[in-house]
Scaffold this active site. Structure first.
Site, PDB file in Angstrom:
ATOM      1  N   GLY A 136      12.180  -3.845  -2.564  1.00 25.96           N
ATOM      2  CA  GLY A 136      11.428  -4.335  -1.414  1.00 25.96           C
ATOM      3  C   GLY A 136       9.946  -4.252  -1.691  1.00 25.96           C
ATOM      4  O   GLY A 136       9.527  -3.673  -2.705  1.00 25.96           O
ATOM      5  N   LYS A 137       9.146  -4.833  -0.860  1.00 27.69           N
ATOM      6  CA  LYS A 137       7.690  -4.701  -0.999  1.00 27.69           C
ATOM      7  C   LYS A 137       7.056  -5.085   0.326  1.00 27.69           C
ATOM      8  O   LYS A 137       7.622  -5.875   1.085  1.00 27.69           O
ATOM      9  CB  LYS A 137       7.163  -5.634  -2.101  1.00 27.69           C
ATOM     10  CG  LYS A 137       5.868  -5.170  -2.714  1.00 27.69           C
ATOM     11  CD  LYS A 137       6.108  -4.063  -3.735  1.00 27.69           C
ATOM     12  CE  LYS A 137       4.838  -3.543  -4.341  1.00 27.69           C
ATOM     13  NZ  LYS A 137       5.112  -2.634  -5.456  1.00 27.69           N
TER      14      LYS A 137
END
Ligand code: NAD
Length: 426
Positions: free
Chosen positions: A115-116
């Site tokens: 994720g980011k």
């Protein structure tokens, strides 16, 4: 410097990290012979969220900032990845970084997806109180999407242990109990892990040491050039210099310092603390920061930003080993140039995976409520980095591909296998 000029359309495409990520994905998926359906699943992010964050500024004005959180994959565990604050954050960039996190966690075989997150803002123009309000409101708006079992943020560009403390506190206030495992990279007193600040730089050093064996080089005869003297580059410089490497050049945004006999890194750090810059350091010669990338050296360690080594300059790199401390420092178009020059590349999704590995340790410790000593953290990190280096390099040799494509193939294979085992819930 090339990256500061206005690039033409083909260079703009080259500099789009999402296109670089997709090109490498396509090459690895094609070589693996992954079926089309699985490729579609792996290519598309699991979830993307855009939030508009109203924040009262110190002067009383109301401003609205835009933030993103992308969960690329949850196939192997909760998604995991940093949050960056920068004026040039884009959804494409966050998507690319989220997918790199999926592949990175799979390369080092830890039970996370990728994720980011990012918020479009300029931290240079904001006070600490304004940054705290942005952080807290952003977390309140993405509260339902994150959590120790769902999606675990961490620091990235312009976010720090303090930012992570605000995230932990905001999440905990909404959850009505203290939840340290929601975020990693926290201060030690709030459930952080020993060894986390050094972890990414230490990981870079460990994989570089492994690569040196292939060149029959020992640290004292190894000349290292490092771009970026921040968290990753600064730590790598400190640890590598302590281990006997000759750090001959440090490149920063405002200049570069060079000493062919090796820089005194501790003295350089002290100099920067006093003056705010590496420039003016007495025991070194100042060299042009753009040219310094092309110095004759054994190891080049870019640890600043994306798109540093491109189709326009890769042929000038004179290092034998490229250890990618930053995410995405090399564009897809530069890969084949480096391969032709027989430069041994330790790709970002392996080289800088020490950070997420110790973040994983932090998450484990938070959930157990039992904390490890630094020796245990560093020993376990070393074991994972050495094994992952060996896995990637032997995969490359077995399949006759470069190290980067090998790392992608290994990662895609592991994530695809997890998806097949889980099945598609319909
Ligand atoms: P940082 O902000 O602590 O350090 C970056 C350094 O690079 C700063 O000192 C900055 O002044 C310098 N810099 C910026 N532009 C430059 C330029 N054009 N030329 C030379 N120097 C320049 O950031 P960081 O946490 O060290 O992250 C650096 C890179 O490593 C990023 O790509 C990040 O995504 C990646 N990364 C970080 C971690 C981590 O644990 N911090 C983990 C994995 C990957």
């Amino acid at each position: 410097m090339l990256t500061e000029a206005v690039p033409n359309e083909s260079l703009q495409n080259e500099f789009n990290p999402l296109l670089s990520a997709e090109a490498r994905f396509d090459e690895a998926a094609g070589r693996l012979g992954l079926d089309d359906g699985i490729q579609k699943v792996l290519r598309a992010p699991h979830m993307e969220l855009t939030v508009h964050i109203p924040v009262q500024l110190d002067d009383g004005r109301l401003e609205v900032f835009t933030g993103y959180r992308v969960q690329h994959s949850i196939a192997r565990g909760p998604s995991k990845g940093g949050i960056r604050f920068a004026p040039d954050v884009t959804l494409d960039e966050v998507r690319a970084l989220a997918s790199w996190m999926t592949w990175k966690c799979a390369v080092v075989n830890i039970p996370f997806g990728g994720g980011k997150g990012g918020v479009i803002c300029d931290p240079m123009l904001l006070s600490p109180a304004e940054l705290e309000r942005i952080t807290r409101r952003y977390i309140a708006q993405i509260f339902d999407f994150i959590g120790p079992q769902r999606d675990v943020p961490a620091p990235d560009m312009n976010t720090s242990a303090q930012t992570m403390a605000w995230i932990m506190d905001t999440y905990s206030m909404h959850a009505r109990h203290t939840e340290t495992g929601v975020v990693t990279g926290k201060p030690l007193d709030l459930g952080g892990s020993r060894g986390r600040p050094e972890a990414t730089g230490r990981g870079c050093m460990i994989v570089t040491e492994q690569a040196l064996r292939r060149f029959q080089l020992e640290p004292p005869e190894t000349r290292v050039v490092i771009q970026g003297f921040g968290n990753v580059g600064g730590m790598a410089a400190k640890l590598m210099s302590r281990a006997g490497f000759k750090i001959v050049c440090i490149i920063e945004y405002d200049g570069a310092v060079y000493n062919p006999h090796g820089l005194d890194i501790i003295a350089l750090q002290r100099h920067r603390e006093h003056t705010g810059s590496i420039i003016g350091f007495a025991e070194a010669e100042e060299v042009d920061r753009d040219e310094a990338l092309f110095l004759d050296c054994d190891v080049l360690l870019p640890a600043a930003k994306e798109n540093v080594i491109t189709s326009q300059n890769a042929d000038r790199i004179r290092a034998r080993i490229l250890c990618e401390g930053a995410n995405g420092p090399t564009t897809y178009a530069a890969d084949s140039i480096l391969a032709d020059k027989k430069i041994f590349v330790i790709p970002d999704i392996l080289a800088n995976a020490g950070g997420v590995t110790v973040s994983y340790f932090e998450w484990v410790q938070d959930r157990q409520g039992f904390f490890w000593n630094e020796q245990l953290v560093n020993g376990r990190l070393e074991e994972i980095m050495v094994n992952s280096f060996r896995d990637v390099v032997s995969y490359a040799e077995k399949h006759n591909v470069n190290n980067r494509i090998a790392a992608y193939m290994l990662a895609l294979d592991r994530v695809a296998f997890a998806i097949k085992l889980r099945g598609i819930y319909a």
